[in-house]
Design an enzyme around this catalytic site. Structure first.
Site, PDB file in Angstrom:
ATOM      1  N   GLY A 152      -6.057  -6.168   5.351  1.00 14.77           N
ATOM      2  CA  GLY A 152      -5.551  -7.098   6.257  1.00 14.77           C
ATOM      3  C   GLY A 152      -4.799  -8.376   5.670  1.00 14.77           C
ATOM      4  CD  GLN A 153      -5.667  -9.571   0.394  1.00  9.37           C
ATOM      5  OE1 GLN A 153      -4.837  -9.320  -0.567  1.00  9.37           O
ATOM      6  NE2 GLN A 153      -6.883  -9.275  -0.134  1.00  9.37           N
TER       7      GLN A 153
END
Ligand code: GDP
Length: 168
Positions: free
Chosen positions: A59-60
Site C-alpha cells: 500500500g505504499q
C-alpha cells in the site's frame, strides 16, 4: 452458482493497515514476525470448502499505481483500514474511492475490515463507515464493514464468512 470453488480475493489498503498480518492470522500462522509489504504476496489458502487466492498488494504511495495490474478476475475486495490511524483516514478514503471507480472491479464484493480494534483510540466500524461515506456507495455494490483485530482474531471470521458467501 460458480462451478469451481476457487476465489480470487484482492487485499488492499494503505501500508501498515495490517493486510499481511490478517492473511497470516486467518491461515493460522505466526503473526509476530512480519515486515511491511513491498510489492505483493500471493497466498493460496483453504477457507471452509473454498480455495482463496489472496493477493496482498502493498500500500505504499509509490506502488499504489500498480494495484490496477491485479484487477482482472477479482471476485472479492478486502479493504483494510487501520482504525487507529486517524491522520491518514482522508488518504484512506481517497484511495478507496479511486479503487471503486475501476470498471474491472465493479462486480467485486467489498469487505471493509476496520482493523486494530484492540487498540485504545481505534474508531468503531460505524465511525469508520461515516468517514468513508459508505452509505453513499453505488447501490449495485455488495459491501459490508466489520471491525476486527488481526492480533486477537476478532471479527476476521465474520468478515470472511460474509465475503465467501456473497461470492459463492
Ligand atoms: P500491511 O503493510 O498492511 O501488510 O500491514 P502489516 O500486516 O505489515 O501490519 C503493520 C503493523 O501493524 C505491524 O506492526 C503489525 O504487527 C501491526 N498490526 C497489524 N494488525 C494489527 C492489529 O489488529 N492490532 C494491532 N495492535 N496491530 C496490528
Amino acid at each position: 452458482k460458480r462451478k469451481e470453488k476457487e476465489m480470487r480475493i484482492l487485499m488492499v489498503g494503505l501500508d501498515n493497515s495490517g493486510k499481511t498480518t490478517i492473511v497470516l492470522k486467518i491461515n493460522g500462522e505466526d503473526t509476530s514476525v512480519i515486515s511491511p509489504t513491498l510489492g505483493f504476496n500471493i497466498k493460496t489458502i483453504t477457507y471452509q470448502k473454498y480455495t482463496l487466492n489472496i493477493w496482498d498488494v502493498g500500500g505504499q504511495r509509490t506502488i499504489r499505481s500498480y494495484w490496477r495490474n491485479y484487477f482482472e478476475q477479482t471476485d472479492g475486495l478486502v479493504w483494510v483500514v487501520d482504525s487507529s490511524d486517524l491522520r491518514r483516514l482522508d488518504d484512506c478514503k481517497m484511495e478507496l474511492d479511486n479503487l471503486l471507480k475501476e470498471e474491472r472491479l465493479s462486480g467485486a464484493s467489498l469487505l471493509i475490515l476496520a482493523n486494530k480494534q484492540d487498540l485504545k483510540g481505534a474508531l468503531t466500524p460505524d465511525e469508520i463507515a461515516k468517514v468513508l461515506n459508505l452509505e453513499n456507495m453505488d447501490k449495485t455494490r455488495h459491501w459490508k464493514i466489520v471491525g476486527c483485530s488481526a492480533y486477537t482474531g476478532e471479527g476476521l471470521l465474520e468478515g470472511f464468512d460474509w465475503l465467501v458467501q456473497d461470492i459463492a
